[in-house]
Enzyme design. Structure first.
Site, mmCIF file in Angstrom:
data_model
loop_
_atom_site.group_PDB
_atom_site.id
_atom_site.type_symbol
_atom_site.label_atom_id
_atom_site.label_comp_id
_atom_site.label_asym_id
_atom_site.label_seq_id
_atom_site.Cartn_x
_atom_site.Cartn_y
_atom_site.Cartn_z
ATOM 1 N N ARG A 151 30.512 62.287 100.729
ATOM 2 C CA ARG A 151 31.523 63.349 100.634
ATOM 3 C C ARG A 151 30.838 64.701 100.443
ATOM 4 O O ARG A 151 31.236 65.709 100.999
ATOM 5 C CB ARG A 151 32.505 63.080 99.483
ATOM 6 C CG ARG A 151 33.374 64.313 99.175
ATOM 7 C CD ARG A 151 34.608 64.031 98.335
ATOM 8 N NE ARG A 151 34.368 63.174 97.195
ATOM 9 C CZ ARG A 151 33.675 63.499 96.109
ATOM 10 N NH1 ARG A 151 33.128 64.691 95.986
ATOM 11 N NH2 ARG A 151 33.507 62.631 95.139
ATOM 12 N N TYR B 218 49.657 78.311 116.484
ATOM 13 C CA TYR B 218 49.774 76.859 116.548
ATOM 14 C C TYR B 218 50.817 76.396 115.530
ATOM 15 O O TYR B 218 50.810 76.844 114.377
ATOM 16 C CB TYR B 218 48.408 76.248 116.234
ATOM 17 C CG TYR B 218 48.422 74.745 116.190
ATOM 18 C CD1 TYR B 218 48.600 74.006 117.348
ATOM 19 C CD2 TYR B 218 48.279 74.063 114.995
ATOM 20 C CE1 TYR B 218 48.627 72.628 117.311
ATOM 21 C CE2 TYR B 218 48.295 72.682 114.949
ATOM 22 C CZ TYR B 218 48.472 71.969 116.114
ATOM 23 O OH TYR B 218 48.506 70.599 116.063
ATOM 24 N N ASP C 256 41.260 81.710 114.816
ATOM 25 C CA ASP C 256 41.306 80.337 115.324
ATOM 26 C C ASP C 256 40.825 80.388 116.774
ATOM 27 O O ASP C 256 41.504 80.919 117.647
ATOM 28 C CB ASP C 256 42.751 79.822 115.225
ATOM 29 C CG ASP C 256 42.885 78.376 115.690
ATOM 30 O OD1 ASP C 256 42.052 77.922 116.494
ATOM 31 O OD2 ASP C 256 43.848 77.716 115.252
ATOM 32 N N LYS D 250 39.869 69.473 120.285
ATOM 33 C CA LYS D 250 40.176 69.942 121.632
ATOM 34 C C LYS D 250 38.888 70.084 122.458
ATOM 35 O O LYS D 250 38.263 69.098 122.735
ATOM 36 C CB LYS D 250 40.966 71.253 121.541
ATOM 37 C CG LYS D 250 42.085 71.243 120.469
ATOM 38 C CD LYS D 250 43.280 70.395 120.819
ATOM 39 C CE LYS D 250 44.225 70.134 119.647
ATOM 40 N NZ LYS D 250 44.702 71.307 118.936
HETATM 41 C C1 PLP Z 1 45.306 71.520 117.576
HETATM 42 C C2 PLP Z 1 45.170 72.870 116.990
HETATM 43 C C3 PLP Z 1 45.022 73.062 115.615
HETATM 44 C C4 PLP Z 1 45.061 71.913 114.628
HETATM 45 O O1 PLP Z 1 43.965 71.072 114.782
HETATM 46 P P1 PLP Z 1 43.992 69.512 114.406
HETATM 47 O O2 PLP Z 1 42.624 69.071 114.752
HETATM 48 O O3 PLP Z 1 45.079 68.891 115.229
HETATM 49 O O4 PLP Z 1 44.309 69.440 112.955
HETATM 50 C C5 PLP Z 1 44.852 74.354 115.144
HETATM 51 N N1 PLP Z 1 44.854 75.413 115.986
HETATM 52 C C6 PLP Z 1 45.022 75.268 117.304
HETATM 53 C C7 PLP Z 1 45.013 76.476 118.179
HETATM 54 C C8 PLP Z 1 45.189 73.998 117.859
HETATM 55 O O5 PLP Z 1 45.372 73.874 119.169
#
Ligand code: PLP
Length: 391
Positions: free
Chosen positions: A46, A98, A170, A195
């Site tokens: 952890r 998001y 982000d 992603k």
């Molecule tokens: C999918 C996504 C998230 C969240 O990510 P997870 O891995 O699903 O928790 C945050 N910001 C954007 C732009 C996303 O496409």
């Protein structure tokens, strides 16, 4: 160094006596110590694990950061950033975010005394005007998903700095290959590594990247203290995916450009949202801060039922809420990923009901265009009941 070189060339296993070419999965929860008083570099996974450490080093290099922290999801990474705030602090956030980030800000943090104000992220003066003396964090996406609105990151970064607030960007939609917000003045970059970074739809993971040492110490305290750090096997899979990030995105982006042009040429398509098209209003700001439009685009057909029919007709595009993988996918954001947007934000950020979002994969582009062409013909040739058509 060139991004392709950075992605391919790194120390896969620092200190490993066997010099493996690929990073070993240190699938262990704990590490034996030399003695009760002589502690080694790792004691408990952890707190730190060699596989995750290689991944974090690599994420930091690619994002032009000094420090990176890998989390169990993108939302876990964003949650860690919001732990820097105390009750009474405020977040200013782009309104086209998001859906999961909105849920975190509006439904979870609001209950803990952290207030959020939303403003249109592509309107820098509106974001800047929303900043108050209580603002501790400004959070934006650029470009946004699915409408591809562009935030002027440099300008918002200057205003946040003057106000004593942190700017978090982000960067999920573009990945570090196409945009490095820390170079534009942001303090924190987060990713849903689920992603493009992973690219193979087989890991849920997130990252937070920073330059400042004190900020890094705080994030490490949160990662270790709350326990949402990424597990060794997931770290390995993500490291493996990242090696081909630039190759994948070069191809995906090239296909996305061709597909956007194809869609723009079709009579059935009303409007295409893609930063690679000359008509996009955010194009100049985007060109000054990013190195490409990415591989996600969206378009309007003018009729939600035709859009739905189109998705049902496609053979190569899987219907999924996610994006960024090697397989092309399609979604109806209004019905899928954005269905959970709270009512107070619906009016501002709700995607049009007929909007189709595509994430372009690595398949042959001609095959994808044939599939879309056939799908459009099927959707627009279909006989819809007159009362429902043209809704
Ligand atoms: C999918 C996504 C998230 C969240 O990510 P997870 O891995 O699903 O928790 C945050 N910001 C954007 C732009 C996303 O496409």
């Amino acid at each position: 160094m060139n991004f392709h070189t950075l992605a391919a060339s790194f120390d896969a296993a620092p200190g490993d006596p066997f010099h493996p070419a690929a990073t070993p999965i240190y699938q262990t929860a704990t590490f034996e110590q030399e003695s009760p008083t002589e502690l080694g570099p790792y004691d408990y996974s952890r707190s730190g694990n060699p596989t995750r450490a290689v991944l974090e080093r690599q994420l930091a290099r690619l994002e032009r950061a000094e420090h990176a922290f890998a989390f169990s999801s993108g939302l876990a990474a964003l949650t860690a950033v919001t732990r820097l705030l105390a009750p009474g602090d405020e977040i200013v956030a782009g309104s086209d975010l998001y859906g999961g980030s909105v849920r975190l800000f509006s439904r979870i943090l609001a209950g803990r005394g952290v207030r959020v104000r939303y403003a249109e992220g592509s309107d820098a003066p509106a974001i800047i005007a929303a900043i108050s003396p209580a603002t501790r964090l400004v959070h934006v996406e650029s470009p946004t998903n699915p409408l591809q609105r562009v935030c002027d990151i440099r300008r918002v970064a200057r205003a946040a700095r003057e106000a004593g607030a942190l700017l978090c960007v982000d960067n999920t939609m573009l990945s570090p290959y196409l945009q490095n917000p820390l170079e534009l003045g942001a303090d924190v970059v987060i990713h849903s590594a689920t992603k493009f970074l992973c690219g193979h739809s087989d890991v849920t993971a997130g990252a937070a990247c920073v330059r400042d040492g004190a900020l890094a110490e705080s994030l490490y305290l949160i990662q270790n203290g709350e326990g949402a750090g990424l597990a060794p096997f997931e770290s390995y899979l993500l490291l493996r995916g990242i090696k081909t990030l630039a190759l994948r995105l070069d191809r995906q982006q090239e296909s996305a450009r061709r597909i956007a042009e194809f869609l723009a040429s079709r009579a059935e398509v009303r409007r295409v949202h893609y930063l690679g098209l000359g008509t996009h209003p955010g194009r100049e700001v985007h060109a000054a801060q990013a190195r490409g439009p990415g591989a996600v685009l969206s378009f309007e057909t003018g009729d939600p039922r035709r859009s739905e029919h189109l998705l049902r007709s496609l053979r190569l595009f899987g219907i999924t809420v996610s994006f960024g993988g090697i397989n092309s996918t399609a979604s109806l954001p209004a019905r899928m990923s954005h269905a959970s947007v709270p009512p107070e934000l619906r009016a501002r950020q709700a995607p049009p009901e007929d909007l189709v979002r595509l994430s372009i994969g690595i398949e042959g582009c001609d095959d994808l265009i044939d599939d879309l062409s056939r799908g459009l013909e099927a959707a627009f040739g279909a006989n819809l009941a007159p009362a429902e058509a043209g809704a």
